[in-house]
Design a protein around this motif. Sequence first.
Motif, PDB file in Angstrom:
ATOM      1  N   LEU A  27       4.444  -1.649   1.346  1.00 53.24           N
ATOM      2  CA  LEU A  27       3.700  -2.817   1.794  1.00 53.24           C
ATOM      3  C   LEU A  27       4.465  -3.545   2.888  1.00 53.24           C
ATOM      4  N   SER A  28       3.789  -3.786   3.997  1.00 53.62           N
ATOM      5  CA  SER A  28       4.321  -4.614   5.080  1.00 53.62           C
ATOM      6  C   SER A  28       3.432  -5.839   5.223  1.00 53.62           C
ATOM      7  N   ALA A  29       3.997  -6.917   5.757  1.00 53.97           N
ATOM      8  CA  ALA A  29       3.247  -8.153   5.964  1.00 53.97           C
ATOM      9  C   ALA A  29       3.539  -8.678   7.358  1.00 53.97           C
ATOM     10  N   TYR A  30       2.502  -9.071   8.056  1.00 56.07           N
ATOM     11  CA  TYR A  30       2.624  -9.581   9.427  1.00 56.07           C
ATOM     12  C   TYR A  30       1.738 -10.805   9.589  1.00 56.07           C
ATOM     13  N   THR A  31       2.159 -11.709  10.459  1.00 54.89           N
ATOM     14  CA  THR A  31       1.350 -12.880  10.768  1.00 54.89           C
ATOM     15  C   THR A  31       0.798 -12.740  12.183  1.00 54.89           C
ATOM     16  N   LEU A  32      -0.508 -12.881  12.303  1.00 55.98           N
ATOM     17  CA  LEU A  32      -1.164 -12.799  13.604  1.00 55.98           C
ATOM     18  C   LEU A  32      -0.896 -14.061  14.413  1.00 55.98           C
ATOM     19  N   ARG A  33      -1.163 -14.005  15.694  1.00 59.53           N
ATOM     20  CA  ARG A  33      -0.988 -15.176  16.577  1.00 59.53           C
ATOM     21  C   ARG A  33      -1.737 -16.408  16.085  1.00 59.53           C
ATOM     22  N   THR A  34      -2.825 -16.181  15.384  1.00 59.21           N
ATOM     23  CA  THR A  34      -3.655 -17.270  14.876  1.00 59.21           C
ATOM     24  C   THR A  34      -3.110 -17.857  13.575  1.00 59.21           C
ATOM     25  N   GLY A  35      -2.028 -17.291  13.060  1.00 59.55           N
ATOM     26  CA  GLY A  35      -1.452 -17.759  11.810  1.00 59.55           C
ATOM     27  C   GLY A  35      -1.991 -17.051  10.579  1.00 59.55           C
ATOM     28  N   VAL A  36      -2.955 -16.171  10.755  1.00 60.37           N
ATOM     29  CA  VAL A  36      -3.520 -15.413   9.639  1.00 60.37           C
ATOM     30  C   VAL A  36      -2.557 -14.291   9.276  1.00 60.37           C
ATOM     31  N   ARG A  37      -2.338 -14.122   7.985  1.00 60.05           N
ATOM     32  CA  ARG A  37      -1.430 -13.086   7.495  1.00 60.05           C
ATOM     33  C   ARG A  37      -2.234 -11.833   7.152  1.00 60.05           C
ATOM     34  N   ILE A  38      -1.691 -10.676   7.507  1.00 63.14           N
ATOM     35  CA  ILE A  38      -2.292  -9.398   7.117  1.00 63.14           C
ATOM     36  C   ILE A  38      -1.256  -8.568   6.375  1.00 63.14           C
ATOM     37  N   TRP A  39      -1.746  -7.696   5.535  1.00 63.59           N
ATOM     38  CA  TRP A  39      -0.897  -6.719   4.852  1.00 63.59           C
ATOM     39  C   TRP A  39      -1.287  -5.335   5.345  1.00 63.59           C
ATOM     40  N   VAL A  40      -0.295  -4.439   5.378  1.00 64.12           N
ATOM     41  CA  VAL A  40      -0.519  -3.024   5.631  1.00 64.12           C
ATOM     42  C   VAL A  40       0.079  -2.297   4.427  1.00 64.12           C
ATOM     43  N   ILE A  41      -0.760  -1.554   3.715  1.00 60.29           N
ATOM     44  CA  ILE A  41      -0.332  -0.872   2.494  1.00 60.29           C
ATOM     45  C   ILE A  41      -0.591   0.620   2.621  1.00 60.29           C
ATOM     46  N   THR A  42       0.465   1.405   2.391  1.00 61.07           N
ATOM     47  CA  THR A  42       0.319   2.856   2.311  1.00 61.07           C
ATOM     48  C   THR A  42       0.416   3.248   0.849  1.00 61.07           C
ATOM     49  N   GLU A  43      -0.565   3.998   0.388  1.00 57.90           N
ATOM     50  CA  GLU A  43      -0.611   4.413  -1.008  1.00 57.90           C
ATOM     51  C   GLU A  43       0.551   5.339  -1.351  1.00 57.90           C
ATOM     52  N   ALA A  44       0.914   5.364  -2.622  1.00 56.13           N
ATOM     53  CA  ALA A  44       2.058   6.139  -3.096  1.00 56.13           C
ATOM     54  C   ALA A  44       1.954   7.620  -2.734  1.00 56.13           C
ATOM     55  N   ASP A  45       0.758   8.171  -2.773  1.00 59.41           N
ATOM     56  CA  ASP A  45       0.609   9.596  -2.469  1.00 59.41           C
ATOM     57  C   ASP A  45       0.488   9.870  -0.969  1.00 59.41           C
ATOM     58  N   GLY A  46       0.557   8.812  -0.147  1.00 59.08           N
ATOM     59  CA  GLY A  46       0.483   8.984   1.304  1.00 59.08           C
ATOM     60  C   GLY A  46      -0.886   9.353   1.827  1.00 59.08           C
ATOM     61  N   SER A  47      -1.899   9.269   0.976  1.00 59.16           N
ATOM     62  CA  SER A  47      -3.239   9.698   1.392  1.00 59.16           C
ATOM     63  C   SER A  47      -3.943   8.681   2.272  1.00 59.16           C
ATOM     64  N   ALA A  48      -3.543   7.404   2.183  1.00 56.52           N
ATOM     65  CA  ALA A  48      -4.263   6.368   2.917  1.00 56.52           C
ATOM     66  C   ALA A  48      -3.381   5.165   3.177  1.00 56.52           C
ATOM     67  N   THR A  49      -3.687   4.515   4.287  1.00 53.90           N
ATOM     68  CA  THR A  49      -3.064   3.245   4.647  1.00 53.90           C
ATOM     69  C   THR A  49      -4.189   2.276   4.952  1.00 53.90           C
TER      70      THR A  49
END
Length: 93
Positions: free
Chosen positions: A63-85
């Motif tokens: 799991l990664s977390a980033y804040t957009l220029r607008t202040g909105v936070r997003i997460w990027v999650i890659t599943e344990a089996d690597g099948s999807a992000t």
Amino acid sequence: MTGQDKFELGHVYATPGALEAMQEARQWPTRFLARHVRGDWGEVDAEDAAENELSVTNGFRILSAYTLRTGVRIWVITEADGSATTILLPEEY
């Protein structure tokens, strides 16, 4: 994505909320996916960063977390089996 990738993203998805937030910020998913796959976990604490490093080695969820220029936070999650992000807003989890 590049030779510096730490793991495979699998299929990439984004929720409607995350897509709308990135569009409003005029920031594109590829930027965050590139950071995520290279091991730039963004704005996670030291414990979560260490867990991500362990996860890369042992095949757990990342799991990664980033804040957009607008202040909105997003997460990027890659599943344990690597099948999807997935890119999503935390409240969509």
